[in-house]
Design a protein around this motif. Structure first.
Motif, mmCIF file in Angstrom:
data_model
loop_
_atom_site.group_PDB
_atom_site.id
_atom_site.type_symbol
_atom_site.label_atom_id
_atom_site.label_comp_id
_atom_site.label_asym_id
_atom_site.label_seq_id
_atom_site.Cartn_x
_atom_site.Cartn_y
_atom_site.Cartn_z
ATOM 1 N N ARG A 21 11.140 4.786 -0.693
ATOM 2 C CA ARG A 21 9.811 4.220 -1.069
ATOM 3 C C ARG A 21 9.567 4.443 -2.524
ATOM 4 O O ARG A 21 8.763 2.986 -3.793
ATOM 5 C CB ARG A 21 8.088 4.393 -1.029
ATOM 6 C CG ARG A 21 7.635 4.119 0.707
ATOM 7 C CD ARG A 21 6.947 4.989 1.105
ATOM 8 N NE ARG A 21 6.562 4.408 2.897
ATOM 9 C CZ ARG A 21 5.538 5.198 3.688
ATOM 10 N NH1 ARG A 21 4.968 5.843 3.497
ATOM 11 N NH2 ARG A 21 5.873 4.015 5.171
ATOM 12 N N GLN A 46 1.424 3.777 -3.165
ATOM 13 C CA GLN A 46 0.091 5.369 -2.328
ATOM 14 C C GLN A 46 1.274 6.415 -3.149
ATOM 15 O O GLN A 46 1.103 7.221 -4.114
ATOM 16 C CB GLN A 46 0.109 5.280 -1.356
ATOM 17 C CG GLN A 46 -0.138 6.958 -0.991
ATOM 18 C CD GLN A 46 -0.392 6.925 0.781
ATOM 19 O OE1 GLN A 46 0.321 6.177 1.254
ATOM 20 N NE2 GLN A 46 -1.417 7.928 0.885
ATOM 21 N N THR A 47 2.745 5.677 -2.630
ATOM 22 C CA THR A 47 3.655 6.887 -2.858
ATOM 23 C C THR A 47 4.181 6.983 -4.275
ATOM 24 O O THR A 47 4.246 7.947 -5.070
ATOM 25 C CB THR A 47 4.713 6.311 -2.374
ATOM 26 O OG1 THR A 47 4.682 5.868 -1.044
ATOM 27 C CG2 THR A 47 6.335 7.403 -2.425
ATOM 28 N N GLU A 89 -7.922 8.614 3.670
ATOM 29 C CA GLU A 89 -6.729 9.999 3.496
ATOM 30 C C GLU A 89 -6.100 10.527 1.917
ATOM 31 O O GLU A 89 -6.404 11.896 2.433
ATOM 32 C CB GLU A 89 -5.550 8.569 3.537
ATOM 33 C CG GLU A 89 -5.264 7.772 4.600
ATOM 34 C CD GLU A 89 -4.140 8.901 6.209
ATOM 35 O OE1 GLU A 89 -3.530 9.192 5.755
ATOM 36 O OE2 GLU A 89 -5.183 8.420 6.466
ATOM 37 N N ASP A 108 0.880 -1.562 -0.199
ATOM 38 C CA ASP A 108 0.094 0.606 0.313
ATOM 39 C C ASP A 108 0.398 1.694 0.266
ATOM 40 O O ASP A 108 0.708 2.403 -0.460
ATOM 41 C CB ASP A 108 -0.831 0.383 1.238
ATOM 42 C CG ASP A 108 -1.886 -1.134 1.054
ATOM 43 O OD1 ASP A 108 -3.010 -0.613 2.102
ATOM 44 O OD2 ASP A 108 -1.963 -1.281 0.292
ATOM 45 N N ASN A 109 1.623 1.229 0.823
ATOM 46 C CA ASN A 109 2.396 2.359 0.906
ATOM 47 C C ASN A 109 3.274 2.829 -0.784
ATOM 48 O O ASN A 109 3.411 4.426 -0.738
ATOM 49 C CB ASN A 109 3.393 2.525 2.536
ATOM 50 C CG ASN A 109 4.157 1.853 2.419
ATOM 51 O OD1 ASN A 109 5.073 1.358 1.464
ATOM 52 N ND2 ASN A 109 4.674 1.795 4.194
ATOM 53 N N THR A 112 4.534 14.561 -1.568
ATOM 54 C CA THR A 112 3.667 13.539 -1.260
ATOM 55 C C THR A 112 4.304 13.620 0.694
ATOM 56 O O THR A 112 3.436 11.991 0.672
ATOM 57 C CB THR A 112 4.435 13.122 -1.999
ATOM 58 O OG1 THR A 112 3.720 13.467 -3.651
ATOM 59 C CG2 THR A 112 4.344 11.425 -2.171
ATOM 60 N N PHE A 129 -6.756 4.248 2.173
ATOM 61 C CA PHE A 129 -6.334 5.142 1.147
ATOM 62 C C PHE A 129 -7.411 6.229 0.849
ATOM 63 O O PHE A 129 -6.382 6.918 1.066
ATOM 64 C CB PHE A 129 -5.504 4.928 0.418
ATOM 65 C CG PHE A 129 -5.458 5.548 -0.591
ATOM 66 C CD1 PHE A 129 -4.271 6.593 0.609
ATOM 67 C CD2 PHE A 129 -4.864 6.089 -1.738
ATOM 68 C CE1 PHE A 129 -3.188 7.958 -0.749
ATOM 69 C CE2 PHE A 129 -4.378 7.372 -2.852
ATOM 70 C CZ PHE A 129 -3.644 7.847 -2.464
ATOM 71 N N THR A 151 1.197 12.039 2.815
ATOM 72 C CA THR A 151 1.488 10.320 4.014
ATOM 73 C C THR A 151 2.201 10.667 4.979
ATOM 74 O O THR A 151 2.572 9.461 5.766
ATOM 75 C CB THR A 151 2.449 9.582 2.691
ATOM 76 O OG1 THR A 151 3.835 10.381 2.632
ATOM 77 C CG2 THR A 151 1.782 9.113 1.181
ATOM 78 N N VAL A 182 9.531 9.198 1.598
ATOM 79 C CA VAL A 182 9.371 9.071 0.416
ATOM 80 C C VAL A 182 10.002 8.248 -0.771
ATOM 81 O O VAL A 182 10.084 8.155 -1.180
ATOM 82 C CB VAL A 182 8.600 10.622 -0.293
ATOM 83 C CG1 VAL A 182 8.604 10.708 -1.523
ATOM 84 C CG2 VAL A 182 7.579 10.973 0.545
ATOM 85 N N THR A 242 -6.171 14.941 1.258
ATOM 86 C CA THR A 242 -5.129 15.504 0.329
ATOM 87 C C THR A 242 -4.740 17.010 0.411
ATOM 88 O O THR A 242 -4.293 17.216 0.879
ATOM 89 C CB THR A 242 -4.573 14.732 -0.738
ATOM 90 O OG1 THR A 242 -4.741 12.967 -0.664
ATOM 91 C CG2 THR A 242 -3.237 15.127 -1.697
#
Lengths: 72, 255
Positions: free
Chosen positions: A48, A19-20, B104, A15-16, A34, B101, A38, A45, B108
């Protein structure tokens, strides 16, 4: 570059990392933004992003990047 | 092979892939990649992946927000941003394990903004009650104050004259900012001692914005971005009054 392979590799990312990668590559957010979104330092960042891209690259090309060559 | 002083690290290479290095550094990295063909090939593939992501998801970005993804939160962000964000959410949900997400991501834009505004409001609250040490450099040394803060932020700052609105410059100070380097704070006060601060820091990007209003703990703030800088005007006066002050400030900063 085969789009289908890229498109299937991305949902498989943790996920992370996904997302990044999408915040940067698709949404065009800056690294600072970003990091703020996050909630992690910019160094996280960048790592990732690097890991996400390397996984997608490996999935697409089937070739492993030598860990010894990675620099930080 | 990486001992050369100009050898890029992994973060440099990622920034190169994203086209976010400054021109001088980009040339150095290009030269280094030419001399290191294995890395050059890898970086080329990463660039191709970036292009593929754009190509694969571009259609999504043009789609309207799915009805079930609309929420009060998406309604708050500007229209163009809302489409992009909703597209991102749709994608992530479709990609599985994206539910958390979605929540989240809906916040943003305001999260990014909140970092700036919150820092500015905290700084305001810290110094508005200070009697003897409200500022580092007093208004009588305004030229020095402005030159000093401009140098530290590496951008031309100005302290707007708000005396027509009843606010006189007290002075200013340098503050630590969120993640873009130091910030500057100019403080003003009325005859009755009501204080107003203008907080300035380098913007994370060059996207300009209109005035945005935010409020924390009864303290109001208008913020906007212009050129390389982000500004937050903070005070305890009514929203309409603060907006007038923000307009006066903006006009003076952008004659």
């Amino acid at each position: 570059m085969r789009l289908r392979e890229v498109a299937t590799a991305i949902p498989a990312l943790p996920d992370n990392q996904r997302q990044t990668l999408l915040l940067v590559s698709m949404e065009g957010f800056s690294y600072d933004e970003t990091a703020a979104i996050t909630g992690v330092p910019i160094g996280t960042v960048m790592s990732r992003l690097s890991r996400a891209r390397e996984k997608v690259r490996t999935a697409v090309s089937g070739e492993q990047h030598e860990p010894g060559r990675r620099r930080n | 092979m990486n001992d050369h002083p100009h050898s890029p690290n992994e973060a440099d290479l990622q920034a190169f892939v994203d086209g976010r290095l400054d021109p001088g550094r980009r040339l150095e990295v290009e030269a280094w990649l030419a001399a290191n063909p294995d890395e050059g090939a890898r970086v080329g593939e990463l660039q191709a992946i970036n292009s593929a992501i754009e190509a694969a998801y571009a259609p999504l970005l043009e789609r309207p927000v799915p009805e079930h993804l609309k929420s009060p939160a998406t309604a708050r962000v500007p229209a163009a941003g809302a489409w992009r964000m909703a597209a991102a959410i749709a994608l992530l949900v479709a990609g599985g394990a994206g539910g958390w997400f979605a929540n989240e991501a809906l916040g943003t834009r305001s999260d990014v903004e909140a970092v700036l505004a919150r820092g500015a409001v905290y700084a305001h609250r810290t110094y508005e009650a200070e009697v003897r040490h409200a500022v580092e450099v007093p208004a009588r040394e305004e030229a020095h104050l402005v030159a000093w803060l401009s140098k530290r932020l590496d951008a031309p700052l100005r302290a707007p004259d708000l005396s027509n609105q009843g606010y006189n410059l007290v002075g200013g100070r340098l503050l630590p900012a969120s993640n873009t380097g130091p910030a500057a704070q100019f403080m003003y006060e009325t005859e009755s001692g009501e204080r107003l601060t203008l907080y300035v820091e380098r913007a994370a990007d060059q996207r300009e914005t209109a005035f945005r209003f935010t409020e924390y703990d009864g303290i109001s703030a208008f913020w906007w971005k212009e050129g390389p800088l982000a500004y937050v005007l903070i005070g305890r006066s009514e929203r309409e009054n603060l907006l007038e002050l923000a307009r006066a400030t903006y006009v003076q900063l952008n004659p």
